[in-house]
Motif scaffolding. Structure first.
Motif, PDB file in Angstrom:
ATOM      1  N   ARG A 180      11.946 -10.297  16.699  1.00 22.39           N
ATOM      2  CA  ARG A 180      10.933 -10.880  15.822  1.00 22.39           C
ATOM      3  C   ARG A 180      11.470 -12.155  15.162  1.00 22.39           C
ATOM      4  N   ALA A 181      12.751 -12.084  14.770  1.00 22.75           N
ATOM      5  CA  ALA A 181      13.356 -13.260  14.152  1.00 22.75           C
ATOM      6  C   ALA A 181      13.536 -14.381  15.177  1.00 22.75           C
ATOM      7  N   LEU A 182      13.921 -14.015  16.403  1.00 24.18           N
ATOM      8  CA  LEU A 182      14.186 -15.039  17.424  1.00 24.18           C
ATOM      9  C   LEU A 182      12.899 -15.676  17.943  1.00 24.18           C
ATOM     10  N   ALA A 183      11.810 -14.897  17.951  1.00 25.68           N
ATOM     11  CA  ALA A 183      10.545 -15.396  18.498  1.00 25.68           C
ATOM     12  C   ALA A 183      10.100 -16.678  17.797  1.00 25.68           C
ATOM     13  N   ASN A 184      10.423 -16.782  16.521  1.00 25.65           N
ATOM     14  CA  ASN A 184      10.053 -17.974  15.755  1.00 25.65           C
ATOM     15  C   ASN A 184      10.893 -19.188  16.130  1.00 25.65           C
ATOM     16  N   ASN A 185      11.948 -18.951  16.897  1.00 24.54           N
ATOM     17  CA  ASN A 185      12.916 -19.982  17.256  1.00 24.54           C
ATOM     18  C   ASN A 185      13.407 -20.776  16.044  1.00 24.54           C
ATOM     19  N   PRO A 186      13.935 -20.071  15.046  1.00 23.01           N
ATOM     20  CA  PRO A 186      14.398 -20.762  13.841  1.00 23.01           C
ATOM     21  C   PRO A 186      15.800 -21.332  14.064  1.00 23.01           C
ATOM     22  N   GLU A 187      16.186 -22.243  13.196  1.00 19.25           N
ATOM     23  CA  GLU A 187      17.541 -22.776  13.298  1.00 19.25           C
ATOM     24  C   GLU A 187      18.520 -21.871  12.569  1.00 19.25           C
ATOM     25  N   VAL A 188      17.993 -21.188  11.557  1.00 23.81           N
ATOM     26  CA  VAL A 188      18.865 -20.336  10.746  1.00 23.81           C
ATOM     27  C   VAL A 188      18.397 -18.888  10.834  1.00 23.81           C
ATOM     28  N   LEU A 189      19.357 -17.986  11.054  1.00 28.36           N
ATOM     29  CA  LEU A 189      19.054 -16.552  11.013  1.00 28.36           C
ATOM     30  C   LEU A 189      19.716 -15.949   9.781  1.00 28.36           C
ATOM     31  N   LEU A 190      18.940 -15.260   8.981  1.00 31.52           N
ATOM     32  CA  LEU A 190      19.503 -14.575   7.823  1.00 31.52           C
ATOM     33  C   LEU A 190      19.539 -13.094   8.163  1.00 31.52           C
ATOM     34  N   MET A 191      20.709 -12.508   8.192  1.00 34.27           N
ATOM     35  CA  MET A 191      20.807 -11.099   8.574  1.00 34.27           C
ATOM     36  C   MET A 191      21.382 -10.285   7.419  1.00 34.27           C
ATOM     37  N   ASP A 192      20.516  -9.480   6.824  1.00 29.05           N
ATOM     38  CA  ASP A 192      20.909  -8.722   5.636  1.00 29.05           C
ATOM     39  C   ASP A 192      21.332  -7.308   6.027  1.00 29.05           C
ATOM     40  N   GLU A 193      22.635  -7.071   6.108  1.00 30.85           N
ATOM     41  CA  GLU A 193      23.159  -5.762   6.511  1.00 30.85           C
ATOM     42  C   GLU A 193      22.436  -5.253   7.754  1.00 30.85           C
ATOM     43  N   ALA A 194      22.246  -6.163   8.703  1.00 35.22           N
ATOM     44  CA  ALA A 194      21.361  -5.868   9.823  1.00 35.22           C
ATOM     45  C   ALA A 194      21.809  -4.645  10.627  1.00 35.22           C
ATOM     46  N   PHE A 195      23.106  -4.400  10.697  1.00 32.13           N
ATOM     47  CA  PHE A 195      23.576  -3.297  11.537  1.00 32.13           C
ATOM     48  C   PHE A 195      24.089  -2.114  10.725  1.00 32.13           C
ATOM     49  N   SER A 196      23.979  -2.194   9.405  1.00 29.13           N
ATOM     50  CA  SER A 196      24.590  -1.162   8.559  1.00 29.13           C
ATOM     51  C   SER A 196      23.938   0.199   8.694  1.00 29.13           C
ATOM     52  N   ALA A 197      22.655   0.223   9.081  1.00 25.89           N
ATOM     53  CA  ALA A 197      21.966   1.513   9.163  1.00 25.89           C
ATOM     54  C   ALA A 197      22.169   2.198  10.517  1.00 25.89           C
ATOM     55  N   LEU A 198      22.936   1.553  11.410  1.00 30.96           N
ATOM     56  CA  LEU A 198      23.086   2.102  12.758  1.00 30.96           C
ATOM     57  C   LEU A 198      24.369   2.920  12.863  1.00 30.96           C
ATOM     58  N   ASP A 199      24.394   3.873  13.796  1.00 29.35           N
ATOM     59  CA  ASP A 199      25.647   4.639  13.921  1.00 29.35           C
ATOM     60  C   ASP A 199      26.698   3.824  14.664  1.00 29.35           C
ATOM     61  N   PRO A 200      27.978   4.178  14.466  1.00 27.53           N
ATOM     62  CA  PRO A 200      29.073   3.271  14.821  1.00 27.53           C
ATOM     63  C   PRO A 200      29.045   2.721  16.249  1.00 27.53           C
ATOM     64  N   LEU A 201      28.747   3.569  17.235  1.00 25.81           N
ATOM     65  CA  LEU A 201      28.781   3.099  18.623  1.00 25.81           C
ATOM     66  C   LEU A 201      27.714   2.033  18.863  1.00 25.81           C
ATOM     67  N   ILE A 202      26.497   2.322  18.386  1.00 28.45           N
ATOM     68  CA  ILE A 202      25.385   1.399  18.580  1.00 28.45           C
ATOM     69  C   ILE A 202      25.624   0.121  17.785  1.00 28.45           C
ATOM     70  N   LYS A 203      26.232   0.300  16.613  1.00 30.56           N
ATOM     71  CA  LYS A 203      26.548  -0.840  15.762  1.00 30.56           C
ATOM     72  C   LYS A 203      27.437  -1.824  16.516  1.00 30.56           C
ATOM     73  N   SER A 204      28.493  -1.280  17.130  1.00 30.31           N
ATOM     74  CA  SER A 204      29.442  -2.149  17.824  1.00 30.31           C
ATOM     75  C   SER A 204      28.769  -2.809  19.029  1.00 30.31           C
ATOM     76  N   ASP A 205      27.875  -2.051  19.670  1.00 28.30           N
ATOM     77  CA  ASP A 205      27.109  -2.578  20.784  1.00 28.30           C
ATOM     78  C   ASP A 205      26.246  -3.767  20.352  1.00 28.30           C
ATOM     79  N   MET A 206      25.586  -3.592  19.226  1.00 29.16           N
ATOM     80  CA  MET A 206      24.711  -4.639  18.707  1.00 29.16           C
ATOM     81  C   MET A 206      25.521  -5.879  18.301  1.00 29.16           C
ATOM     82  N   GLN A 207      26.715  -5.622  17.757  1.00 35.07           N
ATOM     83  CA  GLN A 207      27.576  -6.753  17.386  1.00 35.07           C
ATOM     84  C   GLN A 207      27.934  -7.578  18.621  1.00 35.07           C
ATOM     85  N   ASP A 208      28.297  -6.873  19.704  1.00 33.81           N
ATOM     86  CA  ASP A 208      28.634  -7.577  20.939  1.00 33.81           C
ATOM     87  C   ASP A 208      27.447  -8.401  21.423  1.00 33.81           C
ATOM     88  N   GLN A 209      26.276  -7.767  21.366  1.00 34.91           N
ATOM     89  CA  GLN A 209      25.076  -8.475  21.816  1.00 34.91           C
ATOM     90  C   GLN A 209      24.782  -9.719  20.996  1.00 34.91           C
TER      91      GLN A 209
END
Lengths: 413, 289
Positions: A180-209
């Motif tokens: 949803r954030a990327l669809a707007n094609n913004p220059e700046v992405l603000l990510m507020d604890e974006a991965f904090s609610a995810l469990d550790p394995l998925i979190k690390s996966d998302m970080q890599d992505q």
């Protein structure tokens, strides 16, 4: 850093919550402390004179514990929180001075936000959620759906277009948030604890992505986290915040090697050396025990057989820890037809209190196979047992150098 | 005990003043309103009874299911056979008109109260007042302003049926998670966009529960309004009471109950997402193809 490189510049940004903002701001300028301001004006200082610059294409991580003001700070960048004082310049334009209309425009085109709790609209399908920002800025339906589809593919959500958010796992939901954030094609992405609610394995996966995406897209990303490992992994530069003040800004290397304040140092040490894992959290509670004066060799052997152990902790009738008894010793006792097992107990064995860390327990294991008893500080009662294997599992999370160092220390002692 | 404070006289003065100075306005409202109600009646009675029953039954089947559809069919046919068809349609028309007028006011007020705590503080005691005041009392100003007939019946009904829709609209909007509103704001949504794209869709179910409540309250008030010649089933009930005609009283009362159950089941289903209703199944099938 040349002028043209700077995407976001924050100057003396201050945010005060409460009624008497003016008075509080004046007191803050006079150098009064946060508690003093709170007691006098009932105002809380959320962000205290924060200044930093973020370069184009940089991943800038703001790290701090909860209540440090990091989420408040990121919301000042798109004025979800209205700054009390100071400037936020994006591409050289001061957004704190923007009119409502200009501000809406900035939010619609220049910066998009990803939220900790995803904040997806439950009544819309994934593709409608992703197209939300485009819809808000008034793009026509076919156009915005095409762009949303693109963003969905980028975020790895192909095939989920027509599902509802509730049908997706947490990790997938946050991909939708990212799309949803990327669809707007913004220059700046603000990510507020974006991965904090995810469990550790998925979190690390998302970080890599996110890092892969960043290689391609070169956005300017402001990332909020309370996790130092995440900050180190993602951040080109890291700002550490405490009580609304930015304590240090630097690369991960700089912060780890030269912490600017005691707070940063404590923070870095704590998270880095995993010394937060204590005997209390690691121990096996309520182990099978041998009661001195009550258990004879026969019953001890029985107990060992039922729990398949070759060593058991021994306690007296007040539950005070006395030592460990090993299988070969108890067999000897049985042969000798001994009534008292006391002489066969290994008395000289390691015992610790609950607050001992893995780091402190490791040296105790050198030269012995014995488990470590965890006892009550006041009365010596047995609370639990830490097996060497579980200690080793924790220890292998240290790198080799650290383990060698710890062993050397143990020998010196 | 002797009366020490006489609030009633002030109310009387105020009502007198209003009737004297605004009778032109009241007449206008009366004419427009009566036209509206009669138009609706004409529509409902112009359609043959079996078409109305058929449509209601189909609606009940699609939105709720087989059981309710059978009940609707049987109940409405029974009303027809008892000879109350015309009265029932009159009542239905009055309910529709009152509900629409009530909702047109209630939903905006509810939204406003949800957004502004100050407004909520003022609105809530007024709603309490409106709901707890004995329903008959509303008939008095209604008659004073508009004399007797259908419109004063609708007027009293609107006042009585309005509060639940306001309350549930406010509740529905307030229950929207704040992080969703924040997300919309972060993407540059205006207040209007936040309302139409986030808050109202998420509050729809709660608001529809309020609509259901309003309809049910309108039905009960419309019956009471029979006392001021609003027509419909209420008048039949009253006739039964006045003549001590137990048979007529029971029959017309029974027709009210049937109408109430049919309206309640159908409007309740509008608010809930019933995955098992025939309409949802049909939709799913359509989507898959």
């Amino acid at each position: 850093m040349s002028e043209s490189d700077i995407k976001i510049e924050v100057k003396d940004l201050t945010l005060i919550f409460g009624q008497k903002k003016g008075q509080a701001l004046k007191m803050l300028r006079d150098g009064k402390s946060k508690t003093e301001i709170l007691s006098k004006t009932k105002c809380t200082v959320g962000v205290n004179k924060a200044s930093f610059q973020i370069k184009e294409g940089e991943v800038f991580v703001i790290m701090g514990l909860s209540g440090s003001g990091k989420s408040t700070l990121i919301r000042c960048l798109n004025r979800l929180n209205e700054p009390t004082d100071g400037d936020v310049l994006i591409n050289g334009v001061n957004i704190t001075k923007e009119t409502n209309k200009e501000l809406l425009d900035t939010r619609r085109t220049e910066m998009s936000m990803v939220f900790q709790k995803f904040a997806l609209l439950p009544h819309r399908t994934i593709i409608e959620n992703v197209a939300f920002g485009l819809e808000i800025r008034g793009e026509e339906k076919t156009k915005r759906l095409a762009k949303a589809k693109e963003a969905i593919e980028t975020a790895g959500l192909k095939g989920f277009e027509y599902q509802k958010p509730a049908q997706l796992s947490g990790g997938m939901q946050q991909r939708v948030g990212l799309a949803r954030a990327l669809a707007n094609n913004p220059e700046v992405l603000l990510m507020d604890e974006a991965f904090s609610a995810l469990d550790p394995l998925i979190k690390s996966d998302m970080q890599d992505q996110l890092l892969d995406l960043q290689d391609e897209l070169h956005k300017t990303i402001v990332f909020i986290t309370h996790d130092l490992d995440e900050a180190i992994k993602l951040g080109d530069r890291i700002a550490i915040m405490k009580d609304g003040v930015i304590e240090q800004i630097g690369t991960a290397e700089q912060i780890l090697k030269e912490p600017a304040s005691e707070y940063v140092k404590a923070f870095v040490e704590k998270v880095d050396r995993k010394s937060i894992i204590t005997a209390g959290s690691l121990m096996f509670k309520k182990p099978t025990t041998v009661l001195l004066d009550k258990d004879g060799p026969e019953s001890v052997i029985r107990k060992m057989r039922t729990v398949a152990a070759d060593v058991l902790p021994v306690i007296d009738k007040h539950r005070v820890f006395k030592g460990f008894i090993w299988l070969p010793e108890i067999l000897k006792a049985e042969k000798a037809k001994a009534e008292d097992i006391m002489p066969y107990i290994t008395v000289n064995c390691p015992s610790v209190y609950t607050e001992y860390t893995v780091e402190e327990m490791l040296p105790l294991t050198s030269g012995t196979k014995s488990p470590i008893a965890v006892v009550n500080k006041e009365n010596g009662q047995l609370l639990g047992v830490v097996a060497q294997t579980s200690l080793m599992i924790e220890a292998t999370r240290f790198n080799d150098e650290q383990i060698i160092h710890l062993k050397e220390q143990a020998i010196e002692q | 005990m002797e009366k020490v404070i006489d609030i009633g006289q002030y109310i009387e003065v105020a009502v007198d003043w209003l009737t004297e100075n605004f009778h032109g306005l009241f007449d206008l409202i009366k004419n427009v309103g009566n036209g509206f109600i009669e138009g609706f009646e004409w529509l409902l009675m112009g359609i043959p009874f079996f078409v109305v029953i058929g449509l209601l039954t189909i609606l009940a089947y699609l939105k709720v299911g087989k059981g309710t559809a059978i009940f609707t069919l049987a109940g409405m046919v029974l009303i027809y056979l008892m000879g109350f068809w015309e009265e029932t349609m009159e009542t239905l028309a009055l309910i529709f008109v009152s509900t629409i007028i009530a909702l047109v006011q209630a939903i905006p007020i509810g939204i406003w109260a949800a957004k502004k705590p100050g407004v909520n503080r003022v609105v809530r005691p007024i709603l309490d007042f409106m709901q707890t005041m004995p329903a008959f009392v509303y008939l008095i100003p209604a008659v004073l302003f508009f004399s007797i007939g259908k419109l004063p019946g609708a007027f009293a009904t609107v006042i009585f049926a309005l509060p639940p829709a306001v309350r549930l609209t406010t509740l529905g909007i307030q229950q929207v998670p704040p992080d969703l509103v924040e997300a919309a704001r972060a993407f540059g949504a205006t207040n209007r966009q936040i309302l139409t794209k986030v808050e109202l869709p998420l509050a729809t179910n709660t608001i529809l529960a309020g609509v259901n409540q309003t309809i049910m309250m309108a039905l009960s008030m419309v019956v009471i309004a029979g006392m001021i010649a609003a027509g419909g089933l209420g008048e039949k009930v009253l006739e039964g009471i006045n003549n001590l005609n137990i048979g007529l009283g029971f029959e017309s009362g029974f027709a009210v109950v049937i109408l109430a159950i049919v309206l309640d089941r159908i409007t309740q289903a509008l608010g809930q997402k019933n995955e098992n209703s025939p309409l949802s199944k049909l939709r799913m099938k359509f989507k898959k193809n």
